[in-house]
Design an enzyme around this catalytic site. Structure first.
Site, PDB file in Angstrom:
ATOM      1  CG  HIS A   1      -2.110   0.839   0.926  1.00  0.00           C
ATOM      2  ND1 HIS A   1      -2.053   2.285   1.267  1.00  0.00           N
ATOM      3  CD2 HIS A   1      -3.354   0.577   0.819  1.00  0.00           C
ATOM      4  CE1 HIS A   1      -3.219   2.904   1.015  1.00  0.00           C
ATOM      5  NE2 HIS A   1      -3.901   1.805   0.726  1.00  0.00           N
TER       6      HIS A   1
ATOM      7  CG  ASP B   1      -8.606  -4.228  -3.041  1.00  0.00           C
ATOM      8  OD1 ASP B   1      -9.727  -4.090  -2.962  1.00  0.00           O
ATOM      9  OD2 ASP B   1      -7.696  -3.468  -3.772  1.00  0.00           O
TER      10      ASP B   1
HETATM   11  N1  COA Z   1       3.795  -7.378  -4.721  1.00  0.00           N
HETATM   12  C1  COA Z   1       5.110  -7.497  -4.996  1.00  0.00           C
HETATM   13  N2  COA Z   1       6.132  -6.426  -4.537  1.00  0.00           N
HETATM   14  C2  COA Z   1       5.563  -5.266  -4.318  1.00  0.00           C
HETATM   15  C3  COA Z   1       4.256  -5.081  -4.214  1.00  0.00           C
HETATM   16  C4  COA Z   1       3.467  -6.427  -4.236  1.00  0.00           C
HETATM   17  N3  COA Z   1       2.033  -6.536  -4.309  1.00  0.00           N
HETATM   18  N4  COA Z   1       3.826  -3.864  -3.771  1.00  0.00           N
HETATM   19  C5  COA Z   1       4.940  -3.405  -3.589  1.00  0.00           C
HETATM   20  N5  COA Z   1       5.844  -4.123  -3.915  1.00  0.00           N
HETATM   21  C6  COA Z   1       7.523  -3.885  -3.808  1.00  0.00           C
HETATM   22  C7  COA Z   1       7.748  -3.332  -5.195  1.00  0.00           C
HETATM   23  O1  COA Z   1       8.149  -3.994  -6.111  1.00  0.00           O
HETATM   24  C8  COA Z   1       8.950  -2.309  -4.931  1.00  0.00           C
HETATM   25  O2  COA Z   1      10.061  -3.162  -4.894  1.00  0.00           O
HETATM   26  P1  COA Z   1      11.345  -2.710  -5.352  1.00  0.00           P
HETATM   27  O3  COA Z   1      11.664  -1.357  -4.334  1.00  0.00           O
HETATM   28  O4  COA Z   1      12.275  -3.715  -5.018  1.00  0.00           O
HETATM   29  O5  COA Z   1      11.185  -2.300  -6.908  1.00  0.00           O
HETATM   30  C9  COA Z   1       8.615  -1.767  -3.630  1.00  0.00           C
HETATM   31  O6  COA Z   1       7.608  -2.736  -2.848  1.00  0.00           O
HETATM   32  C10 COA Z   1       7.620  -0.493  -3.650  1.00  0.00           C
HETATM   33  O7  COA Z   1       6.596  -0.838  -4.152  1.00  0.00           O
HETATM   34  P2  COA Z   1       5.828   0.356  -5.388  1.00  0.00           P
HETATM   35  O8  COA Z   1       5.112   0.025  -6.291  1.00  0.00           O
HETATM   36  O9  COA Z   1       6.997   1.513  -5.704  1.00  0.00           O
HETATM   37  O10 COA Z   1       4.774   0.953  -4.205  1.00  0.00           O
HETATM   38  P3  COA Z   1       3.706   1.854  -4.738  1.00  0.00           P
HETATM   39  O11 COA Z   1       3.632   2.860  -3.466  1.00  0.00           O
HETATM   40  O12 COA Z   1       3.903   2.823  -5.884  1.00  0.00           O
HETATM   41  O13 COA Z   1       2.515   1.210  -4.900  1.00  0.00           O
HETATM   42  C11 COA Z   1       0.696  -0.260  -4.861  1.00  0.00           C
HETATM   43  C12 COA Z   1       1.591   0.903  -4.170  1.00  0.00           C
HETATM   44  C13 COA Z   1      -0.390  -0.552  -3.980  1.00  0.00           C
HETATM   45  C14 COA Z   1       0.220   0.141  -6.285  1.00  0.00           C
HETATM   46  C15 COA Z   1       1.538  -1.578  -4.830  1.00  0.00           C
HETATM   47  O14 COA Z   1       1.866  -2.029  -3.700  1.00  0.00           O
HETATM   48  C16 COA Z   1       0.885  -2.618  -5.689  1.00  0.00           C
HETATM   49  O15 COA Z   1       0.986  -2.540  -6.745  1.00  0.00           O
HETATM   50  N6  COA Z   1       0.009  -3.654  -4.972  1.00  0.00           N
HETATM   51  C17 COA Z   1      -0.715  -4.663  -5.861  1.00  0.00           C
HETATM   52  C18 COA Z   1      -2.010  -3.981  -6.358  1.00  0.00           C
HETATM   53  C19 COA Z   1      -2.928  -3.756  -5.322  1.00  0.00           C
HETATM   54  O16 COA Z   1      -3.128  -4.510  -4.327  1.00  0.00           O
HETATM   55  N7  COA Z   1      -3.613  -2.518  -5.343  1.00  0.00           N
HETATM   56  C20 COA Z   1      -4.676  -2.216  -4.302  1.00  0.00           C
HETATM   57  C21 COA Z   1      -4.245  -1.212  -3.247  1.00  0.00           C
HETATM   58  S1  COA Z   1      -5.440  -0.742  -2.051  1.00  0.00           S
END
Ligand code: COA
Length: 378
Positions: free
Chosen positions: A257, A308
């Site tokens: 998140h 979710d």
């Molecule tokens: N699975 C695997 N790795 C994840 C992850 C996940 N669900 N969520 C974050 N990470 C990792 C990223 O790969 C990244 O790793 P790195 O630094 O080695 O590249 C790190 O954690 C930071 O992630 P990032 O995507 O930059 O965080 P964000 O704040 O931009 O994204 C979300 C937040 C929610 C978009 C992200 O956690 C995600 O894509 N989750 C899955 C989709 C989801 O469940 N969305 C509903 C949100 S309520």
């Protein structure tokens, strides 16, 4: 320059909801989400978000009546539904229907606060009818008319499945609607506020919000989470499957998140609901796989489940088809979106941020016949 993705940028002031990402707290108008999930109903939360206080019994009764009265969709939308059911995905149907609903809203283009409140109530009230009507049509069944005796959550399941749900199931859905109702400046709410800030109308702002929610990084995650559980298939497969996904740099849907650095407080309730509903229906498989997935993702990446992840198993055990899980999120979030749009109108200034230019500078125009051919990469 702010972090990419506007992380930590404050884009608006709001009295609706607040998150403490470090402590894992969420509140609506100062009421802790645990308190609301335990004691409140979706209708009461709608009142809270739109009036910024809890209702008296008479006020709640009045709101519930208004919501019941506005459940039927206009003949125009009812006629459109068979085509939408045949041609579009559920979220595209919602986006199109909300946009189309503006044509027949009795308040038309009236932008007064009173008219916008009425539009908000109509939009909240019509969501179950749209989603259930779509599902009935695409499965070749007649739509089920709304039952005025049932509250919002129970009526949705009734219209969707054609029979009155058990009380525990209806209450389970009601709790998920309370949990999904609002969540500060998430991508869809931000979209709605940007559109409202141009003084565009309520239906336009909500149409944009639905479009933003559709994406897999936002609302689409609950469906993707359930598809992942199906692919994993058994609790014993969970470890190898998750490790394999992570090795292939895949994101695990329903985890991580932007704001919470600890457990999402909504996940606590959904985990419990997933277990309870699984036990009641005698199908604990999804909960067992989910538990193992949660353990492996924590060990491998240190990530917590978000709202979710367990919502997926909860909705599945209620008989909600996988591709309707994001629409059900929208059904709940309609309460927060519409309240944010009204809050934006009440103290508006155009939302218009800056960008940082990183392209080439000082270029000079060369007539087209004199330009050198450029080889594109790939
Ligand atoms: N699975 C695997 N790795 C994840 C992850 C996940 N669900 N969520 C974050 N990470 C990792 C990223 O790969 C990244 O790793 P790195 O630094 O080695 O590249 C790190 O954690 C930071 O992630 P990032 O995507 O930059 O965080 P964000 O704040 O931009 O994204 C979300 C937040 C929610 C978009 C992200 O956690 C995600 O894509 N989750 C899955 C989709 C989801 O469940 N969305 C509903 C949100 S309520």
């Amino acid at each position: 320059m702010p972090e990419k993705g506007l992380e930590e940028v404050v884009a608006a002031q709001t009295s609706l909801s607040d998150i403490d990402g470090k402590l894992g707290r969420l509140s609506y108008v100062g009421y802790d989400i645990h308190d609301l999930a335990t004691n409140s109903t979706f209708e009461e939360v709608v009142y809270l978000l739109h009036h910024l206080r809890m209702p008296s019994q008479a006020e709640l009764d009045e709101l519930e009546e208004q919501l019941v009265e506005e459940r039927e969709v206009s003949p125009f939308l009812a006629e459109l539904m068979p085509t939408l059911a045949a041609q579009t995905s559920p979220m595209s149907m919602l986006r199109t229907s909300v946009s189309a609903a503006s044509a027949y809203d009795p308040d038309g283009w009236d932008q007064s606060p009173e008219a916008n409140y009425r539009k908000a109530i109509r939009l909240i009230a019509m969501m179950p009818s749209l989603i259930a009507g779509y599902q009935r049509r695409r499965t070749g069944q007649e739509p089920v008319p709304p039952n005025p005796k049932l509250p919002h959550a129970a009526n949705f399941l009734y219209m969707l499945l054609g029979e009155e749900p058990e009380q525990e199931t209806a209450r389970g859905l009601d709790v998920t609607l309370v949990l999904y109702a609002d969540h500060t400046m998430n991508a869809s709410t931000f979209t709605a506020r940007v559109i409202a800030s141009t003084l565009s109308d309520m239906h336009s702002a909500i149409t944009g919000a639905i479009a933003a929610l559709k994406g897999p990084l936002h609302g689409g995650a609950n469906e993707e989470a359930f598809r992942m559980l199906e692919e994993i298939g058994t609790a014993d497969n969970a470890e190898a499957s998750i490790k394999d996904r992570l090795a292939r740099k895949q994101k695990i849907m329903g985890f991580g998140h932007r704001v919470y650095k600890t457990e999402d407080p909504r996940a606590t309730h959904l985990r419990r609901l997933a277990r309870e509903l699984g036990e009641r229906t005698g199908d604990t498989k999804w909960y067992e796989i989910s538990e193992r997935v949660e353990k492996v993702v924590m060990e491998e990446k240190g990530l917590y489940p978000n709202v979710d992840f367990y919502a997926a198993s909860v909705y599945h055990s209620m008989g909600i088809p996988t591709d309707l899980m994001t629409p059900v999120f929208a059904l709940a979030r309609m309460s927060g979106w519409t309240a944010h749009v009204r809050e934006q109108y009440a103290d508006n200034r155009l939302i218009r941020p800056e960008s940082e230019y990183i392209g080439p500078v000082d270029q000079h125009y060369v007539p087209i016949e004199s330009r050198q051919p450029v080889e594109e990469a790939g």
